[in-house]
Structure formats: structure tokens, C-alpha cells
Design a protein around this motif. Sequence first.
Motif, PDB file in Angstrom:
ATOM      1  N   ALA A 214       5.099   2.399   8.500  1.00  0.00           N
ATOM      2  CA  ALA A 214       5.571   2.169   7.134  1.00  0.00           C
ATOM      3  C   ALA A 214       6.976   1.579   7.118  1.00  0.00           C
ATOM      4  O   ALA A 214       7.793   1.831   8.014  1.00  0.00           O
ATOM      5  N   HIS A 215       7.267   0.802   6.064  1.00  0.00           N
ATOM      6  CA  HIS A 215       8.618   0.296   5.853  1.00  0.00           C
ATOM      7  C   HIS A 215       9.517   1.385   5.276  1.00  0.00           C
ATOM      8  O   HIS A 215      10.726   1.387   5.513  1.00  0.00           O
ATOM      9  N   VAL A 216       8.920   2.285   4.500  1.00  0.00           N
ATOM     10  CA  VAL A 216       9.660   3.386   3.883  1.00  0.00           C
ATOM     11  C   VAL A 216       8.834   4.658   4.034  1.00  0.00           C
ATOM     12  O   VAL A 216       7.636   4.649   3.759  1.00  0.00           O
TER      13      VAL A 216
ATOM     14  N   VAL B 196       0.830  -1.187   0.000  1.00  0.00           N
ATOM     15  CA  VAL B 196       0.000   0.000   0.000  1.00  0.00           C
ATOM     16  C   VAL B 196       0.872   1.248   0.000  1.00  0.00           C
ATOM     17  O   VAL B 196       1.916   1.299   0.649  1.00  0.00           O
ATOM     18  N   PHE B 197       0.460   2.245  -0.785  1.00  0.00           N
ATOM     19  CA  PHE B 197       1.041   3.589  -0.753  1.00  0.00           C
ATOM     20  C   PHE B 197       0.117   4.473   0.072  1.00  0.00           C
ATOM     21  O   PHE B 197      -1.099   4.499  -0.165  1.00  0.00           O
TER      22      PHE B 197
ATOM     23  N   ASN C 159       2.741  -6.571   3.452  1.00  0.00           N
ATOM     24  CA  ASN C 159       4.106  -6.907   3.049  1.00  0.00           C
ATOM     25  C   ASN C 159       4.965  -5.662   2.862  1.00  0.00           C
ATOM     26  O   ASN C 159       6.174  -5.688   3.096  1.00  0.00           O
ATOM     27  N   LEU C 160       4.332  -4.592   2.401  1.00  0.00           N
ATOM     28  CA  LEU C 160       5.073  -3.352   2.166  1.00  0.00           C
ATOM     29  C   LEU C 160       4.140  -2.162   2.346  1.00  0.00           C
ATOM     30  O   LEU C 160       3.053  -2.133   1.791  1.00  0.00           O
ATOM     31  N   VAL C 161       4.605  -1.178   3.121  1.00  0.00           N
ATOM     32  CA  VAL C 161       3.884   0.077   3.294  1.00  0.00           C
ATOM     33  C   VAL C 161       4.848   1.212   2.988  1.00  0.00           C
ATOM     34  O   VAL C 161       5.910   1.311   3.598  1.00  0.00           O
TER      35      VAL C 161
END
Length: 348
Positions: free
Chosen positions: A261-263, A220-221, A245-247
Amino acid sequence: MRSVVGSNHIDAQLDDGLNPQFLTSVTPRATSPDLDEAATILLWGPDLKEELPVLYLRVRQAVRKGANLVVVHPRRTGLHDVATHTIGYPPGRGPEILEALRTGTGDMAAVRQLLMSSGPIVGLVGRTGYTEDPMLAEAVAAFVRDLPDSTIMPLARRSNLFGALDMGLAPSLLPGRAAIASSEARSALAVEWATPVPETTGRDAAGIISGLADGHVKAVFLFGSDPVRDFPSQTAAREALEGANLVVAIDQFLTDSSRLAHVVLPATGFTEVEGTVTNLEGRVQKVGRLVARPGQSRPPWSIFEDIATSLGSSIGAQSAESIHKEIAQVLPAYRGMTRQMLEWGPGR
């Protein structure tokens, strides 16, 4: 998201607004100057004093000039003290009140008589709260449309939401490539990594949150979006982001959501970036860069261009001016709306 990632899972609302098709297609649409000429204003929506303060001041000014004001809300609002009529109802009983108003039953007879005999009428229509069915606002708008000499202003809680919808930031709106090449920092939720299928119907915010929870959405963004704080079910939003898996978060500040968030990519904000905003009445206004951007923050279009490049593609974003030029070429409603016109032209 549509042209590079290939997903229509895009939403500029967080399950707290109205149907994008309704917001963008209401007719006859009211503008702010209509309030100055209105004989009667019907407000069935949020408490303007708390959520839309500029519009709140415009309505109070109209009342001081002699306009009648009818306020329909489950609770007391900031405009109750100047209203000609106030109609309260227990949450969930809105459809019954609307039917009584439509037929002029009982206590509603005087209100209906006022609405039928004193135009022009401006209807300010939205949701009174998160728990209210969004379809009620559409039914209220249909009622206002049948009144003589009436116009309707749909009320959206989020700033620049109409600009976001113009750019296609909703799963049901597909305006073309300009939806990707937007220069504005808009609040949006997107997307799962998937094979490009931009022609399919996407998920709205609630669908994205549930998709993260059940594994159908993997990443997700968060673009200026804080679902942990703003989504009606904050617990569901937090659990969904924690399990993703990725934020990736693009924002000015750390929020409850971006902390998960991951980033986190720092973006410029208001007064630090060139662009436009679109207000409740659909008026497009230019935003100029007034101060230098702090630290390592960058314009959102530059961030998205780098992400697209890293994925082996491009959205063609070279500057805010070039993006605005493309929007004016691609979107019929913006055709011919040059930056020069917004800065110095007769429209300004």
C-alpha cells in the motif's frame, strides 16, 4: 464509498464465498438451537473442524444426542468419524452426486430414504473448496428445501460476513446510508475514484482485481482485507495492487497486501472498539471496548470520517453509539435494536 466517493465497487468477500443474495435470502433459515432438535443433519460444505470450529462442536453434540449426520465432501473431514453416512466424490462431480441423491439412485437410495423419513432436518450448506462452483451450494439448498420439515443454514467462511452484508458490503446490495455509517471493522475491497454513480451495479472482488489489472479501476481501499493472501489467484492480486495508482490499507497489522500500500492507516480491532458482530444464524451481538487501543490506532469509523472530511463531505460518524442509532433507524431488520437492548435487554 457510496455516498462520498460514489462507487459501488464494494465486496466483503474475496471471490471465495457465495452469492450475497443467496446468503441473505435463504428460507426457511436454521438457527443453532435447531441443531439440538434435529433428527438428521445434512452437511454439504466446508470442513467445519478446520473452518467453523464452534459449529463443528455443535454438530458433534447433536450427534451425541442421537441425530443422524450425512456428510458430503470430496475429502475426509473432521466429522467423518461420527457420520451416519459419508458421500465422497471427485472435485467437479458434485452435480452428479446431487442428482443421484435427488433420485435415490444406486448407493444413494438409503441416504435419500433417511432424509425423506427422519425430520426435522437441518441442511448446512456451503462450498467445499475454492474450485467448487458456488451455484452448487444453491442447488443443494433447493434440494434441502424440498425435504420434509427442513431448515437451511448457509455457511460463510469469513467472520461477521452476515453483518457486512446487512450493511451492504456487496455490489448487489444497497441498504441505504447505514451501509456507509457502520461502526464495525469489516473486511471489504473498494473502490475506483469516479464521478458519484451509486445507483449503478458495482464490481465484486474479482471484478475489482481485474479492473486494477486492465486500468479501469485506479485506486483501491483495503479494509481489513488481504487479497494477496486470501484471493484465489494470489499472483493476480499481487500484480493488481502493484500496478494500482493508489492503495490505501486500513488494518491492525501489516499484511502481504498492506505492505504494497501507498498509505497504511492503523485501526483498532476486536476488544479495542465498540460495535456489533452478526453470526451465522443472523444473531447480532454487541462487542464492547475492553482494552485501550495501542499506539496511533483509531476506530475505523473515525478514520472514514476524516477521509470523508478531506474529500469535502461527511458521513456523520461521531461515535459508535450514534452510528448504531442510525443503523437501527435506517435498516428495517435492525429497527428498534438499541445498544441498551443488546447489553441488558430480553434479547440478550
